[in-house]
Design a protein around this motif. Structure first.
Motif, PDB file in Angstrom:
ATOM      1  N   SER A 182       0.807  -1.225   0.000  1.00  0.00           N
ATOM      2  CA  SER A 182       0.000   0.000   0.000  1.00  0.00           C
ATOM      3  C   SER A 182       0.838   1.272   0.000  1.00  0.00           C
ATOM      4  O   SER A 182       0.286   2.375  -0.076  1.00  0.00           O
ATOM      5  CB  SER A 182      -0.919   0.013   1.222  1.00  0.00           C
ATOM      6  N   LYS A 183       2.151   1.159   0.095  1.00  0.00           N
ATOM      7  CA  LYS A 183       3.002   2.343   0.209  1.00  0.00           C
ATOM      8  C   LYS A 183       3.966   2.463  -0.958  1.00  0.00           C
ATOM      9  O   LYS A 183       4.409   1.473  -1.536  1.00  0.00           O
ATOM     10  CB  LYS A 183       3.792   2.306   1.531  1.00  0.00           C
ATOM     11  N   SER A 184       4.273   3.719  -1.275  1.00  0.00           N
ATOM     12  CA  SER A 184       5.272   3.996  -2.298  1.00  0.00           C
ATOM     13  C   SER A 184       6.666   3.810  -1.701  1.00  0.00           C
ATOM     14  O   SER A 184       6.829   3.620  -0.502  1.00  0.00           O
ATOM     15  CB  SER A 184       5.117   5.426  -2.811  1.00  0.00           C
ATOM     16  N   GLY A 185       7.659   3.891  -2.573  1.00  0.00           N
ATOM     17  CA  GLY A 185       9.033   3.804  -2.097  1.00  0.00           C
ATOM     18  C   GLY A 185       9.794   2.666  -2.740  1.00  0.00           C
ATOM     19  O   GLY A 185       9.213   1.676  -3.188  1.00  0.00           O
ATOM     20  N   VAL A 186      11.105   2.816  -2.781  1.00  0.00           N
ATOM     21  CA  VAL A 186      11.960   1.775  -3.335  1.00  0.00           C
ATOM     22  C   VAL A 186      12.304   0.757  -2.258  1.00  0.00           C
ATOM     23  O   VAL A 186      12.257   1.053  -1.063  1.00  0.00           O
ATOM     24  CB  VAL A 186      13.256   2.358  -3.923  1.00  0.00           C
ATOM     25  N   ALA A 187      12.653  -0.437  -2.697  1.00  0.00           N
ATOM     26  CA  ALA A 187      13.171  -1.444  -1.778  1.00  0.00           C
ATOM     27  C   ALA A 187      14.557  -1.014  -1.313  1.00  0.00           C
ATOM     28  O   ALA A 187      15.262  -0.285  -2.024  1.00  0.00           O
ATOM     29  CB  ALA A 187      13.242  -2.797  -2.463  1.00  0.00           C
ATOM     30  N   PRO A 188      14.964  -1.427  -0.125  1.00  0.00           N
ATOM     31  CA  PRO A 188      16.288  -1.032   0.372  1.00  0.00           C
ATOM     32  C   PRO A 188      17.428  -1.309  -0.602  1.00  0.00           C
ATOM     33  O   PRO A 188      18.351  -0.500  -0.723  1.00  0.00           O
ATOM     34  CB  PRO A 188      16.425  -1.849   1.662  1.00  0.00           C
ATOM     35  N   ASP A 189      17.349  -2.435  -1.326  1.00  0.00           N
ATOM     36  CA  ASP A 189      18.450  -2.765  -2.227  1.00  0.00           C
ATOM     37  C   ASP A 189      18.418  -1.970  -3.532  1.00  0.00           C
ATOM     38  O   ASP A 189      19.292  -2.128  -4.389  1.00  0.00           O
ATOM     39  CB  ASP A 189      18.484  -4.269  -2.525  1.00  0.00           C
ATOM     40  N   GLU A 190      17.420  -1.098  -3.694  1.00  0.00           N
ATOM     41  CA  GLU A 190      17.338  -0.247  -4.877  1.00  0.00           C
ATOM     42  C   GLU A 190      17.810   1.181  -4.603  1.00  0.00           C
ATOM     43  O   GLU A 190      17.881   1.992  -5.524  1.00  0.00           O
ATOM     44  CB  GLU A 190      15.899  -0.215  -5.400  1.00  0.00           C
ATOM     45  N   VAL A 191      18.112   1.472  -3.354  1.00  0.00           N
ATOM     46  CA  VAL A 191      18.499   2.838  -2.981  1.00  0.00           C
ATOM     47  C   VAL A 191      19.762   3.278  -3.716  1.00  0.00           C
ATOM     48  O   VAL A 191      19.841   4.398  -4.253  1.00  0.00           O
ATOM     49  CB  VAL A 191      18.694   2.948  -1.454  1.00  0.00           C
ATOM     50  N   ALA A 192      20.770   2.432  -3.761  1.00  0.00           N
ATOM     51  CA  ALA A 192      22.057   2.821  -4.338  1.00  0.00           C
ATOM     52  C   ALA A 192      21.916   3.205  -5.809  1.00  0.00           C
ATOM     53  O   ALA A 192      22.494   4.210  -6.257  1.00  0.00           O
ATOM     54  CB  ALA A 192      23.068   1.685  -4.180  1.00  0.00           C
ATOM     55  N   HIS A 193      21.137   2.436  -6.561  1.00  0.00           N
ATOM     56  CA  HIS A 193      20.961   2.725  -7.992  1.00  0.00           C
ATOM     57  C   HIS A 193      20.247   4.056  -8.191  1.00  0.00           C
ATOM     58  O   HIS A 193      20.668   4.875  -9.026  1.00  0.00           O
ATOM     59  CB  HIS A 193      20.175   1.604  -8.656  1.00  0.00           C
ATOM     60  N   LEU A 194      19.171   4.288  -7.441  1.00  0.00           N
ATOM     61  CA  LEU A 194      18.424   5.536  -7.587  1.00  0.00           C
ATOM     62  C   LEU A 194      19.271   6.729  -7.149  1.00  0.00           C
ATOM     63  O   LEU A 194      19.262   7.784  -7.792  1.00  0.00           O
ATOM     64  CB  LEU A 194      17.125   5.469  -6.792  1.00  0.00           C
ATOM     65  N   ALA A 195      20.031   6.566  -6.086  1.00  0.00           N
ATOM     66  CA  ALA A 195      20.902   7.647  -5.616  1.00  0.00           C
ATOM     67  C   ALA A 195      21.939   8.013  -6.677  1.00  0.00           C
ATOM     68  O   ALA A 195      22.201   9.208  -6.917  1.00  0.00           O
ATOM     69  CB  ALA A 195      21.602   7.236  -4.327  1.00  0.00           C
ATOM     70  N   ALA A 196      22.526   7.014  -7.312  1.00  0.00           N
ATOM     71  CA  ALA A 196      23.533   7.275  -8.343  1.00  0.00           C
ATOM     72  C   ALA A 196      22.933   8.036  -9.520  1.00  0.00           C
ATOM     73  O   ALA A 196      23.582   8.920 -10.099  1.00  0.00           O
ATOM     74  CB  ALA A 196      24.135   5.955  -8.823  1.00  0.00           C
ATOM     75  N   SER A 197      21.689   7.720  -9.857  1.00  0.00           N
ATOM     76  CA  SER A 197      21.019   8.437 -10.940  1.00  0.00           C
ATOM     77  C   SER A 197      20.743   9.887 -10.547  1.00  0.00           C
ATOM     78  O   SER A 197      21.010  10.814 -11.324  1.00  0.00           O
ATOM     79  CB  SER A 197      19.705   7.728 -11.300  1.00  0.00           C
ATOM     80  N   ILE A 198      20.215  10.094  -9.352  1.00  0.00           N
ATOM     81  CA  ILE A 198      19.902  11.448  -8.892  1.00  0.00           C
ATOM     82  C   ILE A 198      21.158  12.311  -8.848  1.00  0.00           C
ATOM     83  O   ILE A 198      21.127  13.499  -9.189  1.00  0.00           O
ATOM     84  CB  ILE A 198      19.230  11.394  -7.503  1.00  0.00           C
ATOM     85  N   ALA A 199      22.265  11.715  -8.452  1.00  0.00           N
ATOM     86  CA  ALA A 199      23.519  12.466  -8.326  1.00  0.00           C
ATOM     87  C   ALA A 199      23.985  13.037  -9.662  1.00  0.00           C
ATOM     88  O   ALA A 199      24.794  13.982  -9.689  1.00  0.00           O
ATOM     89  CB  ALA A 199      24.600  11.579  -7.731  1.00  0.00           C
ATOM     90  N   GLN A 200      23.476  12.508 -10.771  1.00  0.00           N
ATOM     91  CA  GLN A 200      23.866  12.991 -12.095  1.00  0.00           C
ATOM     92  C   GLN A 200      23.028  14.167 -12.577  1.00  0.00           C
ATOM     93  O   GLN A 200      23.331  14.760 -13.608  1.00  0.00           O
ATOM     94  CB  GLN A 200      23.759  11.846 -13.110  1.00  0.00           C
ATOM     95  N   PHE A 201      21.967  14.491 -11.832  1.00  0.00           N
ATOM     96  CA  PHE A 201      21.054  15.542 -12.275  1.00  0.00           C
ATOM     97  C   PHE A 201      21.428  16.878 -11.619  1.00  0.00           C
ATOM     98  O   PHE A 201      21.326  17.020 -10.393  1.00  0.00           O
ATOM     99  CB  PHE A 201      19.612  15.176 -11.922  1.00  0.00           C
ATOM    100  N   PRO A 202      21.841  17.876 -12.406  1.00  0.00           N
ATOM    101  CA  PRO A 202      22.348  19.128 -11.830  1.00  0.00           C
ATOM    102  C   PRO A 202      21.312  19.963 -11.098  1.00  0.00           C
ATOM    103  O   PRO A 202      21.669  20.764 -10.228  1.00  0.00           O
ATOM    104  CB  PRO A 202      22.893  19.880 -13.048  1.00  0.00           C
ATOM    105  N   GLN A 203      20.022  19.788 -11.435  1.00  0.00           N
ATOM    106  CA  GLN A 203      18.988  20.594 -10.788  1.00  0.00           C
ATOM    107  C   GLN A 203      18.394  19.912  -9.561  1.00  0.00           C
ATOM    108  O   GLN A 203      17.418  20.401  -8.984  1.00  0.00           O
ATOM    109  CB  GLN A 203      17.883  20.943 -11.784  1.00  0.00           C
ATOM    110  N   LEU A 204      18.996  18.791  -9.155  1.00  0.00           N
ATOM    111  CA  LEU A 204      18.588  18.088  -7.938  1.00  0.00           C
ATOM    112  C   LEU A 204      19.788  17.955  -7.017  1.00  0.00           C
ATOM    113  O   LEU A 204      20.900  17.718  -7.467  1.00  0.00           O
ATOM    114  CB  LEU A 204      18.043  16.691  -8.249  1.00  0.00           C
ATOM    115  N   THR A 205      19.551  18.089  -5.719  1.00  0.00           N
ATOM    116  CA  THR A 205      20.578  17.819  -4.712  1.00  0.00           C
ATOM    117  C   THR A 205      20.080  16.704  -3.805  1.00  0.00           C
ATOM    118  O   THR A 205      19.063  16.859  -3.117  1.00  0.00           O
ATOM    119  CB  THR A 205      20.882  19.063  -3.870  1.00  0.00           C
TER     120      THR A 205
END
Length: 230
Positions: A134-157
């Motif tokens: 019933s809840k949104s969110g990534v699984a714990p083992d998906e955090v690293a991949h999503l973080a690496a993607s976000i780190a590449q986006f200049p308009q996001l911190t």
């Protein structure tokens, strides 16, 4: 609105007491007032009492309040609800923080649609720590991949993680979930120097969340009273 101001004092006192119990500085925990379904007048009352950070789940409701409160300076708006693709443009333009990123697609759209005239959007990855359907969110083992993607986006911190643990009567299960989040957060913070925020804990689990390392508690009911029902 005096009762709201009194409740703000009580919540701040609870945060301070929880910090003292685990030898933390009260300054290490930020209070986010979750103002969904509550009127702009209630937000104004808390603002006048010194509260600046407010969390909203519903975009159109939030935009209406922002317009009504545009005379107030230094309001810090956080979007904390599930994000649909057709809502990213307005979220990117009207919020300082987004706490509920759970897909690269959403992160990419927020990055592309963040106005260049604004500073980068401060973002948290939402983690479904207890694997609730019933809840949104990534699984714990998906955090690293999503973080690496976000780190590449200049308009996001990337600032850290957010979670809503499962409601449970088991103190042991709750503690395990909070501890797992703290471990995920510590690992992320060791890799990204911008990571400094663990958004965890609400009205009913504020103290154990702080004991487990939360740096931001999202409090609605204890500040505004029970949500309106229709």
């Amino acid at each position: 609105m005096n009762s709201i101001v009194e409740r703000l004092k009580e919540v701040r006192s609870q945060i301070e007491n929880a910090c003292q119990q685990c030898n933390r500085s009260p300054d290490s925990v930020q209070l986010l007032a979750v103002s969904k379904t509550k009127p702009a007048s209630a937000i104004r009352a808390l603002y006048q009492a010194g509260q600046r950070s407010f969390g909203e789940n519903y975009l159109q409701e939030a935009l209406s309040k922002q317009q009504e409160l545009k005379d107030l300076e230094a309001l810090d708006w956080h979007f904390i609800g599930p994000i649909q693709s057709n809502k990213t443009r307005d979220i990117a333009a009207h919020f300082a923080w987004v706490q509920s990123i759970d897909r690269v697609k959403i992160a990419r759209r927020l990055n592309e649609q963040r106005p260049n005239s604004l500073p980068p959007l401060q973002v948290l990855i939402q983690v479904n720590i207890d694997d609730e359907a019933s809840k949104s969110g990534v699984a714990p083992d998906e955090v690293a991949h999503l973080a690496a993607s976000i780190a590449q986006f200049p308009q996001l911190t990337l600032r850290g993680l957010m979670t809503i643990p499962a409601a449970t009567t088991s103190a042991k299960a709750a503690s395990e979930s909070l501890s797992a989040m703290q471990s995920l957060y510590s690992e992320l913070a060791s890799q990204y120097p911008t990571v400094d925020t663990l958004s965890m804990g609400m009205s009913n689990d504020l103290a154990p969340a702080i004991a487990a390392g939360s740096t931001m508690v999202r409090v609605g009911t204890a500040l505004f009273g029970a949500r309106e029902t229709t």
